[in-house]
Design a protein around this motif. Structure first.
Motif, PDB file in Angstrom:
ATOM      1  N   MET A   1       0.850  -1.202   0.000  1.00  0.00           N
ATOM      2  CA  MET A   1       0.000   0.000   0.000  1.00  0.00           C
ATOM      3  C   MET A   1       0.884   1.251   0.000  1.00  0.00           C
ATOM      4  N   HIS A  49       1.867  21.526  14.491  1.00  0.00           N
ATOM      5  CA  HIS A  49       1.140  20.936  15.609  1.00  0.00           C
ATOM      6  C   HIS A  49      -0.065  20.145  15.089  1.00  0.00           C
TER       7      HIS A  49
ATOM      8  N   MET B   1      11.519  13.875   7.836  1.00  0.00           N
ATOM      9  CA  MET B   1      10.096  14.100   8.115  1.00  0.00           C
ATOM     10  C   MET B   1       9.345  12.775   8.083  1.00  0.00           C
ATOM     11  N   THR B   2       8.668  12.456   9.177  1.00  0.00           N
ATOM     12  CA  THR B   2       7.958  11.182   9.210  1.00  0.00           C
ATOM     13  C   THR B   2       6.641  11.277   8.443  1.00  0.00           C
ATOM     14  N   GLN B   3       6.161  10.121   8.051  1.00  0.00           N
ATOM     15  CA  GLN B   3       4.914  10.057   7.303  1.00  0.00           C
ATOM     16  C   GLN B   3       3.719  10.331   8.197  1.00  0.00           C
ATOM     17  N   VAL B   4       2.680  10.844   7.589  1.00  0.00           N
ATOM     18  CA  VAL B   4       1.428  11.065   8.309  1.00  0.00           C
ATOM     19  C   VAL B   4       0.597   9.778   8.255  1.00  0.00           C
ATOM     20  N   CYS B   6      -2.767   8.145   7.925  1.00  0.00           N
ATOM     21  CA  CYS B   6      -4.049   8.636   7.386  1.00  0.00           C
ATOM     22  C   CYS B   6      -5.185   7.655   7.639  1.00  0.00           C
ATOM     23  N   PHE B  42      -7.531   2.637   8.277  1.00  0.00           N
ATOM     24  CA  PHE B  42      -6.611   3.350   7.401  1.00  0.00           C
ATOM     25  C   PHE B  42      -7.219   3.598   6.025  1.00  0.00           C
ATOM     26  N   VAL B  43      -6.767   4.679   5.403  1.00  0.00           N
ATOM     27  CA  VAL B  43      -7.055   4.898   3.987  1.00  0.00           C
ATOM     28  C   VAL B  43      -6.222   3.885   3.203  1.00  0.00           C
ATOM     29  N   HIS B  44      -6.860   3.179   2.282  1.00  0.00           N
ATOM     30  CA  HIS B  44      -6.154   2.207   1.435  1.00  0.00           C
ATOM     31  C   HIS B  44      -6.040   2.789   0.028  1.00  0.00           C
ATOM     32  N   THR B  45      -4.838   3.260  -0.297  1.00  0.00           N
ATOM     33  CA  THR B  45      -4.679   3.940  -1.592  1.00  0.00           C
ATOM     34  C   THR B  45      -4.882   2.978  -2.768  1.00  0.00           C
ATOM     35  N   SER B  77      -6.425  16.199  13.521  1.00  0.00           N
ATOM     36  CA  SER B  77      -5.024  15.906  13.222  1.00  0.00           C
ATOM     37  C   SER B  77      -4.092  16.291  14.347  1.00  0.00           C
ATOM     38  N   GLY B  78      -2.864  15.818  14.248  1.00  0.00           N
ATOM     39  CA  GLY B  78      -1.836  16.234  15.191  1.00  0.00           C
ATOM     40  C   GLY B  78      -0.945  15.097  15.647  1.00  0.00           C
ATOM     41  N   TRP B  86       2.146  10.981  14.383  1.00  0.00           N
ATOM     42  CA  TRP B  86       1.421  12.117  13.785  1.00  0.00           C
ATOM     43  C   TRP B  86       0.368  11.562  12.828  1.00  0.00           C
ATOM     44  N   LEU B  88      -3.768  11.866  10.975  1.00  0.00           N
ATOM     45  CA  LEU B  88      -4.998  12.611  10.750  1.00  0.00           C
ATOM     46  C   LEU B  88      -6.122  11.648  10.460  1.00  0.00           C
ATOM     47  N   ILE B  90      -9.887  11.748   8.741  1.00  0.00           N
ATOM     48  CA  ILE B  90     -10.938  12.467   8.046  1.00  0.00           C
ATOM     49  C   ILE B  90     -12.238  11.850   8.546  1.00  0.00           C
TER      50      ILE B  90
END
Lengths: 221, 221
Positions: A1, A49, B1-4, B6, B42-45, B77-78, B86, B88, B90
């Motif tokens: 994924m 943040h 930068m770490t991944q978000v 989702c 999770f969002v599955h792209t 988010s956050g 980190w 988010l 939706i």
């Protein structure tokens, strides 16, 4: 994924020459390098943040503008909206007076009337239309338009702002009653604006509490 | 930068025993394994067309429920909301009649009154409160409550649904005028519900067009 590309986009709206305009920024990188688009950027997990924070940072970094009032609009997402891959953009919108944009004076920012048929990269046109529609419907029930009116304004000037957003003339008496009901303005002692042949008009500003916080009306204008 | 990270979370609301209730699902994995929470994932792209699609898939996979009407609520988010990093979410909300949840009969789904002071993992309490507040304010101006009323209903039953959401009794005459104005219902030929000592009441249903599409009122109820 595969990973989701996480960005924020900012719809920065202002009033200029009696029209609602959006600030577009020439993109300085691919995709769509050189094309005018909504200012946007990646979420930075090491410094933001939350996504609101990301939206404020991106706006400041890319345009030099601080927006006291901004609001999350919606999240736009999917495989097709960004050529780099499956992405989502948490779109925000912000309202500032023309002076704020003018003062920042960014050479690659241009203001374009939202009523023009704009061709924008990504799904920025949809994002823009969603923001304008949200602003117009919320104007009827809130202090939102005040953020477009500048630091100080007369009541006729404020009424004009509401009228431009709502696209129709408003009755002066009922407009003033609703504004009084919202209790969000303070008269500035001894400050008047001369208005040609008319009696000078009292200047007002938002009470400090409402600079970052919306005031709502139970029943619309 | 770490991944978000989702994710999507789903606030599934229904009416049961004259109360607005939310469907909570016992989590089957860490973090918060075994704790009741909003259904999420999770969002599955590779399979989700967009986040709305992800929300519908997650709801169906986790609870067995199809919600004809759902709406994006906001993105939360956050760094602090999820112990994994980190993130988010939706958040979406959906409205179904109690029968839909009852029919799905998932053993780990429970309905809890939204007025109870709930302790929920992540920021699910904030998400729930945001959804309930959105539903309540939108009820005044739209056909939203109809999705809670089941396949068929009488006008008194529908009025009761609106009253529960809005927390106050409504005037029958003006309620019926507004409902007529929205033009979203059709009477079902020859179908009546007997109502004790009263004259049997006509049964109605949403016109097909409004099963997935909200109808709005210019002026509220």
């Amino acid at each position: 994924m595969t990973q989701v590309i996480c960005t924020v986009d900012m719809v920065l709206l202002t009033l200029h020459e009696e029209r609602l305009k959006v600030a577009l920024l020439k993109r300085d990188r691919e995709p769509f390098k050189g094309v005018a688009a909504l200012p946007g950027g990646f979420v930075h997990t090491n410094e933001d943040h939350d996504v609101r924070d990301a939206a404020m940072r991106v706006l400041k970094e890319k345009t030099g503008i601080d927006a006291p009032y901004l609001e999350q609009l919606a999240t736009f997402s999917g495989a097709a909206r960004d050529p780099r891959g499956w992405s989502l953009s948490i779109a925000h919108y912000a309202l500032v007076s023309y002076e704020v944009i003018d003062r920042a004076g960014h050479p690659d920012v241009k203001l374009v009337s939202v009523d023009r048929s704009l061709s924008l990269p990504f799904d920025h046109r949809l994002i823009l239309e969603t923001a304008v529609s949200r602003l117009r419907s919320k104007s009827q029930y809130s202090s939102l338009p005040c953020y477009l009116a500048g630091e100080t304004f007369t009541l006729p000037q404020l009424q004009k702002v509401y009228e431009i957003l709502m696209g129709e003339p408003l009755n002066k008496v009922s407009f003033r009653r609703k504004i009084t009901e919202m209790d969000m303005l303070e008269a500035i002692d001894g400050e008047f604006e001369s208005a040609g042949a008319h009696r000078p008009a009292q200047l007002y500003r938002l009470k400090p509490h409402f600079k970052k916080q919306l005031q709502l009306l139970e029943r619309g204008l």
